[in-house]
Scaffold this active site. Structure first.
Site, PDB file in Angstrom:
ATOM      1  N   LEU A  15       0.834  -1.203   0.000  1.00 14.52           N
ATOM      2  CA  LEU A  15       0.000   0.000   0.000  1.00 14.52           C
ATOM      3  C   LEU A  15       0.873   1.259   0.000  1.00 14.52           C
ATOM      4  O   LEU A  15       0.586   2.214  -0.729  1.00 14.52           O
ATOM      5  CB  LEU A  15      -0.928  -0.005   1.223  1.00 14.52           C
ATOM      6  CG  LEU A  15      -1.787   1.240   1.408  1.00 14.52           C
ATOM      7  CD1 LEU A  15      -2.748   1.435   0.226  1.00 14.52           C
ATOM      8  CD2 LEU A  15      -2.581   1.160   2.724  1.00 14.52           C
ATOM      9  N   ASP A  39      11.461   3.115  12.065  1.00 12.95           N
ATOM     10  CA  ASP A  39      10.660   2.131  12.803  1.00 12.95           C
ATOM     11  C   ASP A  39       9.574   2.921  13.546  1.00 12.95           C
ATOM     12  O   ASP A  39       9.886   3.713  14.437  1.00 12.95           O
ATOM     13  CB  ASP A  39      11.565   1.381  13.787  1.00 12.95           C
ATOM     14  CG  ASP A  39      10.798   0.433  14.688  1.00 12.95           C
ATOM     15  OD1 ASP A  39       9.552   0.491  14.710  1.00 12.95           O
ATOM     16  OD2 ASP A  39      11.454  -0.352  15.388  1.00 12.95           O
ATOM     17  N   TRP A  64       2.657  -4.912  10.941  1.00 14.78           N
ATOM     18  CA  TRP A  64       2.945  -6.358  10.919  1.00 14.78           C
ATOM     19  C   TRP A  64       1.741  -6.977  10.229  1.00 14.78           C
ATOM     20  O   TRP A  64       0.636  -6.958  10.773  1.00 14.78           O
ATOM     21  CB  TRP A  64       3.107  -6.878  12.346  1.00 14.78           C
ATOM     22  CG  TRP A  64       3.265  -8.369  12.460  1.00 14.78           C
ATOM     23  CD1 TRP A  64       2.361  -9.315  12.044  1.00 14.78           C
ATOM     24  CD2 TRP A  64       4.367  -9.092  13.023  1.00 14.78           C
ATOM     25  NE1 TRP A  64       2.852 -10.574  12.302  1.00 14.78           N
ATOM     26  CE2 TRP A  64       4.084 -10.470  12.910  1.00 14.78           C
ATOM     27  CE3 TRP A  64       5.580  -8.713  13.605  1.00 14.78           C
ATOM     28  CZ2 TRP A  64       4.941 -11.464  13.371  1.00 14.78           C
ATOM     29  CZ3 TRP A  64       6.432  -9.701  14.075  1.00 14.78           C
ATOM     30  CH2 TRP A  64       6.110 -11.064  13.950  1.00 14.78           C
ATOM     31  N   ASP A 101     -10.587  -4.823   8.647  1.00  9.90           N
ATOM     32  CA  ASP A 101     -11.829  -5.520   8.985  1.00  9.90           C
ATOM     33  C   ASP A 101     -11.623  -6.533  10.125  1.00  9.90           C
ATOM     34  O   ASP A 101     -12.598  -6.940  10.762  1.00  9.90           O
ATOM     35  CB  ASP A 101     -12.350  -6.270   7.758  1.00  9.90           C
ATOM     36  CG  ASP A 101     -11.307  -7.224   7.197  1.00  9.90           C
ATOM     37  OD1 ASP A 101     -10.329  -6.742   6.601  1.00  9.90           O
ATOM     38  OD2 ASP A 101     -11.451  -8.452   7.370  1.00  9.90           O
ATOM     39  N   TYR A 124      -3.704 -10.831  15.288  1.00  9.91           N
ATOM     40  CA  TYR A 124      -3.528  -9.693  14.371  1.00  9.91           C
ATOM     41  C   TYR A 124      -4.635  -8.663  14.595  1.00  9.91           C
ATOM     42  O   TYR A 124      -4.370  -7.464  14.708  1.00  9.91           O
ATOM     43  CB  TYR A 124      -3.552 -10.208  12.933  1.00  9.91           C
ATOM     44  CG  TYR A 124      -3.614  -9.134  11.870  1.00  9.91           C
ATOM     45  CD1 TYR A 124      -2.506  -8.349  11.561  1.00  9.91           C
ATOM     46  CD2 TYR A 124      -4.798  -8.908  11.147  1.00  9.91           C
ATOM     47  CE1 TYR A 124      -2.572  -7.366  10.575  1.00  9.91           C
ATOM     48  CE2 TYR A 124      -4.871  -7.938  10.163  1.00  9.91           C
ATOM     49  CZ  TYR A 124      -3.754  -7.169   9.879  1.00  9.91           C
ATOM     50  OH  TYR A 124      -3.835  -6.193   8.906  1.00  9.91           O
ATOM     51  N   LYS A 128      -4.292  -4.764  15.823  1.00  7.73           N
ATOM     52  CA  LYS A 128      -4.757  -3.647  14.994  1.00  7.73           C
ATOM     53  C   LYS A 128      -5.795  -2.817  15.755  1.00  7.73           C
ATOM     54  O   LYS A 128      -5.826  -1.590  15.627  1.00  7.73           O
ATOM     55  CB  LYS A 128      -5.339  -4.167  13.674  1.00  7.73           C
ATOM     56  CG  LYS A 128      -4.306  -4.762  12.712  1.00  7.73           C
ATOM     57  CD  LYS A 128      -3.298  -3.752  12.165  1.00  7.73           C
ATOM     58  CE  LYS A 128      -3.915  -2.771  11.200  1.00  7.73           C
ATOM     59  NZ  LYS A 128      -2.855  -1.858  10.625  1.00  7.73           N
TER      60      LYS A 128
HETATM   61  N1  LIG Z   1      -3.100  -6.744   2.944  1.00  5.78           N
HETATM   62  C1  LIG Z   1      -4.386  -6.731   3.275  1.00  5.78           C
HETATM   63  O1  LIG Z   1      -5.199  -7.502   2.751  1.00  5.78           O
HETATM   64  C2  LIG Z   1      -4.892  -5.748   4.295  1.00  5.78           C
HETATM   65  C3  LIG Z   1      -6.267  -5.761   4.615  1.00  5.78           C
HETATM   66  C4  LIG Z   1      -6.750  -4.827   5.534  1.00  5.78           C
HETATM   67  C5  LIG Z   1      -5.887  -3.896   6.097  1.00  5.78           C
HETATM   68  N2  LIG Z   1      -4.560  -3.927   5.779  1.00  5.78           N
HETATM   69  C6  LIG Z   1      -3.690  -2.912   6.379  1.00  5.78           C
HETATM   70  O2  LIG Z   1      -3.165  -2.127   5.328  1.00  5.78           O
HETATM   71  C7  LIG Z   1      -1.903  -1.596   5.708  1.00  5.78           C
HETATM   72  C8  LIG Z   1      -0.888  -1.838   4.610  1.00  5.78           C
HETATM   73  O3  LIG Z   1      -0.728  -3.225   4.429  1.00  5.78           O
HETATM   74  P1  LIG Z   1       0.064  -3.856   3.190  1.00  5.78           P
HETATM   75  O4  LIG Z   1      -0.796  -4.889   2.632  1.00  5.78           O
HETATM   76  O5  LIG Z   1       0.634  -2.782   2.341  1.00  5.78           O
HETATM   77  O6  LIG Z   1       1.232  -4.602   3.985  1.00  5.78           O
HETATM   78  P2  LIG Z   1       2.768  -4.772   3.654  1.00  5.78           P
HETATM   79  O7  LIG Z   1       3.016  -4.882   2.201  1.00  5.78           O
HETATM   80  O8  LIG Z   1       3.243  -5.870   4.559  1.00  5.78           O
HETATM   81  O9  LIG Z   1       3.384  -3.391   4.138  1.00  5.78           O
HETATM   82  C9  LIG Z   1       3.614  -3.091   5.481  1.00  5.78           C
HETATM   83  C10 LIG Z   1       4.957  -2.391   5.551  1.00  5.78           C
HETATM   84  O10 LIG Z   1       5.209  -2.033   6.914  1.00  5.78           O
HETATM   85  C11 LIG Z   1       6.590  -2.261   7.165  1.00  5.78           C
HETATM   86  N3  LIG Z   1       6.857  -2.374   8.583  1.00  5.78           N
HETATM   87  C12 LIG Z   1       6.769  -3.461   9.380  1.00  5.78           C
HETATM   88  N4  LIG Z   1       7.114  -3.148  10.634  1.00  5.78           N
HETATM   89  C13 LIG Z   1       7.443  -1.827  10.633  1.00  5.78           C
HETATM   90  C14 LIG Z   1       7.904  -0.909  11.616  1.00  5.78           C
HETATM   91  N5  LIG Z   1       8.087  -1.299  12.892  1.00  5.78           N
HETATM   92  N6  LIG Z   1       8.141   0.363  11.249  1.00  5.78           N
HETATM   93  C15 LIG Z   1       7.972   0.758   9.973  1.00  5.78           C
HETATM   94  N7  LIG Z   1       7.545  -0.044   8.999  1.00  5.78           N
HETATM   95  C16 LIG Z   1       7.286  -1.326   9.329  1.00  5.78           C
HETATM   96  C17 LIG Z   1       6.891  -3.524   6.406  1.00  5.78           C
HETATM   97  O11 LIG Z   1       8.272  -3.669   6.215  1.00  5.78           O
HETATM   98  P3  LIG Z   1       8.907  -5.164   6.061  1.00  5.78           P
HETATM   99  O12 LIG Z   1       8.291  -5.743   4.836  1.00  5.78           O
HETATM  100  O13 LIG Z   1      10.370  -4.889   5.966  1.00  5.78           O
HETATM  101  O14 LIG Z   1       8.508  -5.899   7.305  1.00  5.78           O
HETATM  102  C18 LIG Z   1       6.127  -3.279   5.097  1.00  5.78           C
HETATM  103  O15 LIG Z   1       6.934  -2.581   4.171  1.00  5.78           O
HETATM  104  C19 LIG Z   1      -1.591  -2.222   7.065  1.00  5.78           C
HETATM  105  O16 LIG Z   1      -1.983  -1.340   8.094  1.00  5.78           O
HETATM  106  C20 LIG Z   1      -2.481  -3.439   7.113  1.00  5.78           C
HETATM  107  O17 LIG Z   1      -2.779  -3.823   8.436  1.00  5.78           O
HETATM  108  C21 LIG Z   1      -4.048  -4.825   4.885  1.00  5.78           C
END
Ligand SMILES: NC(=O)c1ccc[n+]([C@@H]2O[C@H](COP(=O)([O-])OP(=O)(O)OC[C@H]3O[C@@H](n4cnc5c(N)ncnc54)[C@H](OP(=O)(O)O)[C@@H]3O)[C@@H](O)[C@H]2O)c1
Length: 283
Positions: A15, A39, A64, A101, A124, A128
């Site tokens: 995202l 971080d 996470w 969700d 998780y 959240k």
């Molecule tokens: N994916 C879904 O289906 C989904 C659905 C609903 C909501 N969300 C929410 O949408 C948001 C974005 O998710 P996404 O799918 O883009 O996930 P993602 O690709 O895993 O991106 C999350 C990023 O956060 C980084 N991160 C982890 N720990 C961190 C820390 N302590 N400080 C700074 N950065 C950190 C990760 O780095 P590393 O890769 O190096 O760990 C990764 O680059 C999140 O809030 C997630 O909970 C996602």
């Protein structure tokens, strides 16, 4: 209205990268910080970044996101998903924070609205929800944006998993008893920028692809729209047990007039299919 400058945390994620792309396309001044740059749970580092960049808004895409891994490592996930958003919200600038969700128990008959009671069933989801509560408790200006079922060109996602399984095996079974709103991260990124530009739109927002389907229904559209041959059969969650329970109902509805509406999830899929072969040419 101008957003002033925006700091995007978790900018290396699926995202976060799309948020940076959307900001650039709209002429919004944005600095992206990946996990190695910042971080979000490190109070000193966050204070330093805010002092250096003086952002007006922080869009927090850091998390996470290993849902199953969080069951065994809940305290580690809590640091990122629970503490981190609180640290950001206490650092001064307004925060647009991304949530999920999974804060709901998934048992409601209809779509979840913003005021529905939360009740996460997974580690998780608990982490959240803690993040949401910590953002609210910090007392500064914020928007909490719950979304669901994300897919985007910058990450491994369900669309790519389905296509790969179809090509490798020619047959796939997909659960047909979990409902949700597939959401293209490029569309969500636009909504996050919209909310960054709307300081008066505080509180909780639900932003997900319009309409709903099951994972089976989503897979069917993926195969049809990409012309991928695959023997697709529906299955049930009890045939596909994983460490973290998945919500049976992840459908999110927006009732607030000031919530940016996302296009239909099928449009999200069409746009994704077009972008996956052009953006970065990585697929
Ligand atoms: N994916 C879904 O289906 C989904 C659905 C609903 C909501 N969300 C929410 O949408 C948001 C974005 O998710 P996404 O799918 O883009 O996930 P993602 O690709 O895993 O991106 C999350 C990023 O956060 C980084 N991160 C982890 N720990 C961190 C820390 N302590 N400080 C700074 N950065 C950190 C990760 O780095 P590393 O890769 O190096 O760990 C990764 O680059 C999140 O809030 C997630 O909970 C996602």
């Amino acid at each position: 209205m101008s957003a002033g400058s925006v700091l995007v945390t978790g900018a290396g994620g699926m995202l976060g990268r799309d948020v940076m792309r959307a900001a650039a396309a709209r002429g919004v001044e944005a600095t992206g910080m990946t996990r190695s740059d910042l971080d979000v749970s490190n109070q000193v580092a966050v204070a330093q970044a805010v002092a250096n960049l003086a952002p007006d808004v922080i869009i927090n895409c850091a998390a996470w996101t290993d849902v199953d891994g969080a069951e065994e490592h809940e305290s580690d996930a809590m640091v990122v998903n629970g503490d981190g958003p609180g640290v950001l919200a206490a650092s001064g600038p307004r925060v647009v924070h991304v949530s999920t969700d999974y804060v709901f128990d998934g048992t409601k008959d209809g779509a979840y609205v913003e005021a529905d009671p939360t009740g996460p069933r997974s580690a998780y989801g608990r982490t959240k929800l803690a993040g949401e509560l910590n953002v609210m408790a910090a007392g500064s200006q914020h928007a909490i944006v719950r979304t669901a079922w994300l897919f985007g060109v910058e990450g491994n996602n369900f669309v790519e998993t389905m296509i790969k399984l179809a090509l490798d095996r020619g047959a796939v079974s997909v659960v047909d008893d979990q409902r949700g709103c597939p959401t293209n991260t490029a569309h969500l990124a636009e909504a996050l920028i919209d909310l960054a530009l709307l300081p008066e739109a505080g509180g909780i927002h639900h932003c997900a692809g319009e309409g709903e389907t099951t994972w089976f229904g989503f897979a069917k559209e993926i195969f049809e729209r990409t012309g991928t041959a695959c023997d697709l059969t529906p299955t049930t969650s009890d045939q596909f047990v994983r460490p973290a329970p998945r919500p049976a109902n992840s459908v999110l509805a927006a009732t607030r007039p000031d919530t940016p509406r996302l296009p239909a999830w099928t449009k999200g899929l069409d746009d994704y299919i077009e972008a996956r072969t052009t953006v970065g040419g990585q697929r």
